[in-house]
Design a protein around this motif. Structure first.
Motif, PDB file in Angstrom:
ATOM      1  N   PHE A  26       0.836  -1.207   0.000  1.00 43.89           N
ATOM      2  CA  PHE A  26       0.000   0.000   0.000  1.00 43.89           C
ATOM      3  C   PHE A  26       0.868   1.253   0.000  1.00 43.89           C
ATOM      4  O   PHE A  26       0.632   2.196  -0.770  1.00 43.89           O
ATOM      5  CB  PHE A  26      -0.913  -0.021   1.234  1.00 43.89           C
ATOM      6  N   ILE A  27       1.894   1.282   0.866  1.00 47.39           N
ATOM      7  CA  ILE A  27       2.797   2.429   0.944  1.00 47.39           C
ATOM      8  C   ILE A  27       3.527   2.611  -0.388  1.00 47.39           C
ATOM      9  O   ILE A  27       3.659   3.732  -0.894  1.00 47.39           O
ATOM     10  CB  ILE A  27       3.781   2.240   2.107  1.00 47.39           C
ATOM     11  N   ARG A  28       4.009   1.496  -0.953  1.00 43.76           N
ATOM     12  CA  ARG A  28       4.724   1.578  -2.218  1.00 43.76           C
ATOM     13  C   ARG A  28       3.836   2.113  -3.345  1.00 43.76           C
ATOM     14  O   ARG A  28       4.233   3.015  -4.095  1.00 43.76           O
ATOM     15  CB  ARG A  28       5.240   0.197  -2.611  1.00 43.76           C
ATOM     16  N   LYS A  29       2.622   1.580  -3.463  1.00 47.09           N
ATOM     17  CA  LYS A  29       1.735   1.983  -4.563  1.00 47.09           C
ATOM     18  C   LYS A  29       1.357   3.453  -4.453  1.00 47.09           C
ATOM     19  O   LYS A  29       1.323   4.181  -5.462  1.00 47.09           O
ATOM     20  CB  LYS A  29       0.476   1.122  -4.575  1.00 47.09           C
ATOM     21  N   PHE A  38      11.353   9.488  -3.436  1.00 44.91           N
ATOM     22  CA  PHE A  38      11.872   8.410  -2.596  1.00 44.91           C
ATOM     23  C   PHE A  38      10.887   8.120  -1.475  1.00 44.91           C
ATOM     24  O   PHE A  38       9.914   8.868  -1.258  1.00 44.91           O
ATOM     25  CB  PHE A  38      13.251   8.764  -2.020  1.00 44.91           C
ATOM     26  N   ILE A  39      11.138   7.038  -0.760  1.00 44.96           N
ATOM     27  CA  ILE A  39      10.373   6.643   0.428  1.00 44.96           C
ATOM     28  C   ILE A  39      11.366   6.505   1.580  1.00 44.96           C
ATOM     29  O   ILE A  39      12.460   5.953   1.403  1.00 44.96           O
ATOM     30  CB  ILE A  39       9.637   5.305   0.227  1.00 44.96           C
ATOM     31  N   ILE A  40      10.984   6.989   2.753  1.00 47.69           N
ATOM     32  CA  ILE A  40      11.835   6.853   3.933  1.00 47.69           C
ATOM     33  C   ILE A  40      10.961   6.527   5.134  1.00 47.69           C
ATOM     34  O   ILE A  40       9.790   6.927   5.179  1.00 47.69           O
ATOM     35  CB  ILE A  40      12.655   8.146   4.179  1.00 47.69           C
ATOM     36  N   HIS A  41      11.501   5.776   6.079  1.00 44.52           N
ATOM     37  CA  HIS A  41      10.771   5.555   7.335  1.00 44.52           C
ATOM     38  C   HIS A  41      11.558   6.163   8.488  1.00 44.52           C
ATOM     39  O   HIS A  41      12.775   6.359   8.405  1.00 44.52           O
ATOM     40  CB  HIS A  41      10.489   4.074   7.575  1.00 44.52           C
ATOM     41  N   THR A  66      14.599   3.822  -1.610  1.00 45.09           N
ATOM     42  CA  THR A  66      14.104   3.722  -0.236  1.00 45.09           C
ATOM     43  C   THR A  66      15.241   3.950   0.745  1.00 45.09           C
ATOM     44  O   THR A  66      16.392   3.598   0.482  1.00 45.09           O
ATOM     45  CB  THR A  66      13.475   2.342   0.024  1.00 45.09           C
ATOM     46  N   TYR A  67      14.898   4.527   1.898  1.00 47.22           N
ATOM     47  CA  TYR A  67      15.890   4.841   2.925  1.00 47.22           C
ATOM     48  C   TYR A  67      15.374   4.392   4.292  1.00 47.22           C
ATOM     49  O   TYR A  67      14.166   4.365   4.546  1.00 47.22           O
ATOM     50  CB  TYR A  67      16.174   6.342   2.953  1.00 47.22           C
ATOM     51  N   HIS A  68      16.342   4.075   5.162  1.00 44.87           N
ATOM     52  CA  HIS A  68      16.037   3.674   6.526  1.00 44.87           C
ATOM     53  C   HIS A  68      16.531   4.727   7.514  1.00 44.87           C
ATOM     54  O   HIS A  68      17.541   5.398   7.274  1.00 44.87           O
ATOM     55  CB  HIS A  68      16.730   2.350   6.867  1.00 44.87           C
TER      56      HIS A  68
END
Length: 302
Positions: A26-29, A38-41, A66-68
């Motif tokens: 869900f987060i990716r889509k 980008f996506i990061i948490h 993606t990043y952590h």
């Protein structure tokens, strides 16, 4: 420029209910649909990447970069060094530039005991509660230099908060670095985003937007409750210590000059159970309630 951010997914099968494959998809889509860079948490992605290597690799190998950002639980069952390797992190703290902004990942996951700063490693987070959540002096020096040499405005990520009184213990030193940078050059730091506290709150402090980002999964309650079916609690070991969100709530953030647009989302509580149905306080130590939401806002600083 636009990016996706979430926090406290807590992928821990058989222990917590959230952080499923469907949640990650869900987060990716949503990030793909929104054309995020980008996506990061903001920490607590898992409770040790060696426990769930396929899940970690799935996130690492998204089509979007993606990043952590390390949380207090990411190395519960995996050594710190191995956690960095599995998360493909150069260190616990690092930065990257994108779209004219600098994104700075901080690491306040240290004890300060007997004059020594010790990183969380293999569950030692639980040993010295009063001495945890520090950023060591050398990381503070690094942060100052990283902001000063940035090509544009900075966005800071950390697990524990720089804004809350019950966040990073030496937060005043961090705030001093941020405010000094902004005095020398306005808007050097635009925003600080944290996870950890499982709350949804925005505060403008000294011209900086501090975003206390809600968990994507649940809120922890100290006193167990019996509102969930017994059979389900037998499958999910710590379910009775949580109140769970039905969707992986998170934010899409757009930066344009000094304007920050946060596109949050609303969910609901699993089985309608919230803190009011348990024998736990409704508010946390900062006076913030649990809501299955990440708020939306548009803020122009200065």
């Amino acid at each position: 420029m636009k990016f996706s951010v979430f926090a406290d997914l807590h992928h821990y099968p058989g222990v917590f209910m959230g952080g499923t494959d469907e949640d990650l998809a869900f987060i990716r889509k949503r990030a793909e649909d929104e054309n995020c860079a980008f996506i990061i948490h903001a920490g607590d992605f898992s409770h040790g990447p060696t426990l769930v290597p396929e899940y970690v690799e799935k996130y690492n190998n998204f089509r979007i970069p993606t990043y952590h950002c390390l949380g207090n639980h990411d190395s519960d069952h995996t050594p710190y060094g191995e956690t960095l390797r599995r998360y493909r992190m150069p260190d616990g703290h690092y930065f990257f530039d994108n779209g004219g902004y600098r994104f700075i990942v901080c690491d306040p996951n240290y004890y300060y005991v007997n004059g020594e700063y010790i990183h969380y490693d293999m569950g030692n987070y639980y040993k010295f509660g009063a001495y945890r959540d520090y950023m060591p002096p050398e990381q503070l020096d690094w942060l100052r230099e990283t902001i000063d040499t940035a090509p544009g405005p900075c966005i800071l990520f950390s697990h524990a908060s720089f804004e809350r009184d019950d966040g990073v213990q030496n937060r005043e030193e961090v705030l001093k670095i941020i405010n000094e940078a902004n005095r020398k050059k306005p808007h050097s730091v635009l925003m600080c985003i944290n996870g950890h506290h499982h709350r949804d709150f925005i505060r403008i402090l000294d011209g900086v937007c501090y975003f206390d980002l809600n968990s994507a999964s649940y809120d922890w309650v100290e006193k167990k409750h019996d509102n969930y079916p017994k059979e389900l609690c037998e499958e999910i070991r710590l379910l009775s210590n949580t109140v769970v969100y039905n969707d992986p709530i998170h934010a899409i953030i757009t930066l344009e000059g000094t304007t920050i647009t946060i596109e949050g989302m609303e969910s609901s509580m699993f089985m309608g159970i919230n803190r009011e149905h348990t024998e736990n306080p409704i508010y946390d130590r900062a006076g913030r309630p649990v809501t299955p939401t990440v708020q939306s806002a548009k803020i122009t600083l200065g």
